[in-house]
Design a protein around this motif. Structure first.
Motif, PDB file in Angstrom:
ATOM      1  N   GLY A 114       2.505  -0.077  11.307  1.00  0.00           N
ATOM      2  CA  GLY A 114       1.638  -1.184  10.891  1.00  0.00           C
ATOM      3  C   GLY A 114       2.461  -2.373  10.438  1.00  0.00           C
ATOM      4  N   ASN A 115       1.814  -3.406   9.918  1.00  0.00           N
ATOM      5  CA  ASN A 115       2.525  -4.630   9.547  1.00  0.00           C
ATOM      6  C   ASN A 115       2.790  -4.743   8.052  1.00  0.00           C
ATOM      7  OD1 ASN A 115       0.022  -5.153   8.540  1.00  0.00           O
ATOM      8  ND2 ASN A 115      -0.314  -7.043   9.698  1.00  0.00           N
ATOM      9  N   SER A 116       2.683  -3.641   7.291  1.00  0.00           N
ATOM     10  CA  SER A 116       2.881  -3.706   5.837  1.00  0.00           C
ATOM     11  C   SER A 116       4.301  -4.146   5.478  1.00  0.00           C
ATOM     12  CB  SER A 116       2.555  -2.366   5.184  1.00  0.00           C
ATOM     13  OG  SER A 116       3.405  -1.360   5.702  1.00  0.00           O
ATOM     14  N   ILE A 117       5.288  -3.741   6.282  1.00  0.00           N
ATOM     15  CA  ILE A 117       6.675  -4.129   5.998  1.00  0.00           C
ATOM     16  C   ILE A 117       6.851  -5.635   6.228  1.00  0.00           C
ATOM     17  CG2 ILE A 117       7.530  -3.550   8.309  1.00  0.00           C
ATOM     18  CD1 ILE A 117       9.561  -3.014   5.120  1.00  0.00           C
ATOM     19  N   GLU A 118       6.183  -6.166   7.246  1.00  0.00           N
ATOM     20  CA  GLU A 118       6.252  -7.609   7.499  1.00  0.00           C
ATOM     21  C   GLU A 118       5.638  -8.389   6.338  1.00  0.00           C
ATOM     22  OE1 GLU A 118       5.197  -9.011  11.457  1.00  0.00           O
ATOM     23  OE2 GLU A 118       5.434  -6.964  12.194  1.00  0.00           O
ATOM     24  N   THR A 119       4.535  -7.864   5.816  1.00  0.00           N
ATOM     25  CA  THR A 119       3.888  -8.480   4.657  1.00  0.00           C
ATOM     26  C   THR A 119       4.804  -8.413   3.445  1.00  0.00           C
ATOM     27  OG1 THR A 119       1.746  -7.796   5.521  1.00  0.00           O
ATOM     28  CG2 THR A 119       1.813  -8.459   3.211  1.00  0.00           C
ATOM     29  N   LEU A 120       5.463  -7.257   3.271  1.00  0.00           N
ATOM     30  CA  LEU A 120       6.411  -7.075   2.161  1.00  0.00           C
ATOM     31  C   LEU A 120       7.545  -8.095   2.242  1.00  0.00           C
ATOM     32  CD1 LEU A 120       7.473  -5.322  -0.253  1.00  0.00           C
ATOM     33  CD2 LEU A 120       8.677  -3.964   1.456  1.00  0.00           C
ATOM     34  N   VAL A 121       8.090  -8.271   3.432  1.00  0.00           N
ATOM     35  CA  VAL A 121       9.178  -9.233   3.644  1.00  0.00           C
ATOM     36  C   VAL A 121       8.689 -10.648   3.327  1.00  0.00           C
ATOM     37  CG1 VAL A 121      10.638 -10.313   5.419  1.00  0.00           C
ATOM     38  CG2 VAL A 121      10.432  -7.818   5.321  1.00  0.00           C
ATOM     39  N   ARG A 122       7.555 -11.016   3.855  1.00  0.00           N
ATOM     40  CA  ARG A 122       7.008 -12.359   3.648  1.00  0.00           C
ATOM     41  C   ARG A 122       6.682 -12.619   2.180  1.00  0.00           C
ATOM     42  NH1 ARG A 122       2.421 -11.929   6.136  1.00  0.00           N
ATOM     43  NH2 ARG A 122       3.391 -11.561   8.145  1.00  0.00           N
ATOM     44  N   ASN A 123       6.041 -11.650   1.534  1.00  0.00           N
ATOM     45  CA  ASN A 123       5.636 -11.819   0.135  1.00  0.00           C
ATOM     46  C   ASN A 123       6.806 -11.896  -0.836  1.00  0.00           C
ATOM     47  OD1 ASN A 123       2.978 -11.845   0.915  1.00  0.00           O
ATOM     48  ND2 ASN A 123       2.561  -9.734   0.300  1.00  0.00           N
ATOM     49  N   ASN A 124       7.977 -11.436  -0.399  1.00  0.00           N
ATOM     50  CA  ASN A 124       9.166 -11.476  -1.256  1.00  0.00           C
ATOM     51  C   ASN A 124      10.112 -12.610  -0.891  1.00  0.00           C
ATOM     52  OD1 ASN A 124       9.437  -8.947  -3.214  1.00  0.00           O
ATOM     53  ND2 ASN A 124       8.293  -8.336  -1.396  1.00  0.00           N
ATOM     54  N   GLY A 125       9.645 -13.541  -0.071  1.00  0.00           N
ATOM     55  CA  GLY A 125      10.452 -14.707   0.283  1.00  0.00           C
ATOM     56  C   GLY A 125      11.692 -14.346   1.071  1.00  0.00           C
ATOM     57  N   ALA A 126      11.629 -13.222   1.789  1.00  0.00           N
ATOM     58  CA  ALA A 126      12.769 -12.786   2.605  1.00  0.00           C
ATOM     59  C   ALA A 126      12.494 -13.148   4.064  1.00  0.00           C
ATOM     60  CB  ALA A 126      12.971 -11.278   2.448  1.00  0.00           C
ATOM     61  N   ARG A 127      13.449 -12.818   4.925  1.00  0.00           N
ATOM     62  CA  ARG A 127      13.234 -13.058   6.352  1.00  0.00           C
ATOM     63  C   ARG A 127      13.953 -11.983   7.156  1.00  0.00           C
ATOM     64  NH1 ARG A 127      16.933 -16.362   9.621  1.00  0.00           N
ATOM     65  NH2 ARG A 127      18.950 -16.463   8.577  1.00  0.00           N
TER      66      ARG A 127
END
Length: 197
Positions: A114-127
């Motif tokens: 799923g996309n939870s890791i992408e959300t985690l990355v985005r929500n933490n200001g990472a890339r």
């Protein structure tokens, strides 16, 4: 009167985080000479970064330590005595702008759930820096607390590798390195008063 003297002594003995900015001529062997000064005083360097500066031929060391003001002032005075050191300045946390960069390697399979890791990355200001068949590299810039928070969130997902850079810092003072170097060259003693820098 006795109370004020006690409070001053107490303040001097309080350990806190300091960032040292050391300007040096771009010569080999200086790192060893500088770190020996800390080793002799049993002061641990928690972060070290060496880079070029905006002035040609001059390097900038950014050194982070936890110590007392009194001890760190003695260290800075010793660093200033080194032949190839042009200037050494000590700052408290609110006197500098600073950042660190962290890289995290995680298995690619965590993205397949799923996309939870992408959300985690985005929500933490990472890339996402790199996507390979078996792993993904994530990049996060910020303060140590920020990069450590993301580390704690990625660890349960099977974190493969983690690395954090040393602090990169710029002082909030109006000091201009080029002006400082030129003034230094013009002084007979080849040393300036550090007060205004």
């Amino acid at each position: 009167m006795a109370n004020s003297i006690y409070s001053e002594d107490h303040t001097d003995k309080t350990e806190k985080e300091f960032t040292l900015s050391v300007l040096t001529e771009d010569k080999s062997g200086l790192l060893n000479h500088i770190t020996i000064i800390f080793t002799r005083r049993k002061i641990n360097i928690t972060s070290l970064n060496v880079s070029t500066s905006e002035y040609s031929g001059v390097s900038r060391f950014s050194i982070v330590v936890t110590s007392t003001r009194e001890r760190i002032e003695k260290v800075v005075n010793q660093i200033r005595k080194l032949v190839d050191v042009l200037g050494a300045f000590v700052y408290e946390e609110d006197e500098v702008y600073y950042q660190e960069i962290a890289l995290y390697k995680v298995p690619t399979k965590v993205f397949l759930n799923g996309n939870s890791i992408e959300t985690l990355v985005r929500n933490n200001g990472a890339r996402i820096l790199v996507i390979e068949q078996d792993h993904i590299v994530i990049e996060k810039t910020g303060h140590k607390k920020d990069t450590h928070d993301l580390y704690k969130k990625l660890e349960p997902l099977g974190l493969l590798e983690f690395v954090r850079s040393g602090r990169v810092a710029i002082s909030k003072s109006k000091r201009k390195t080029e002006t400082y170097i030129k003034q230094l060259e013009e002084t007979e003693s080849n040393r300036l008063s550090i007060k205004d820098y």
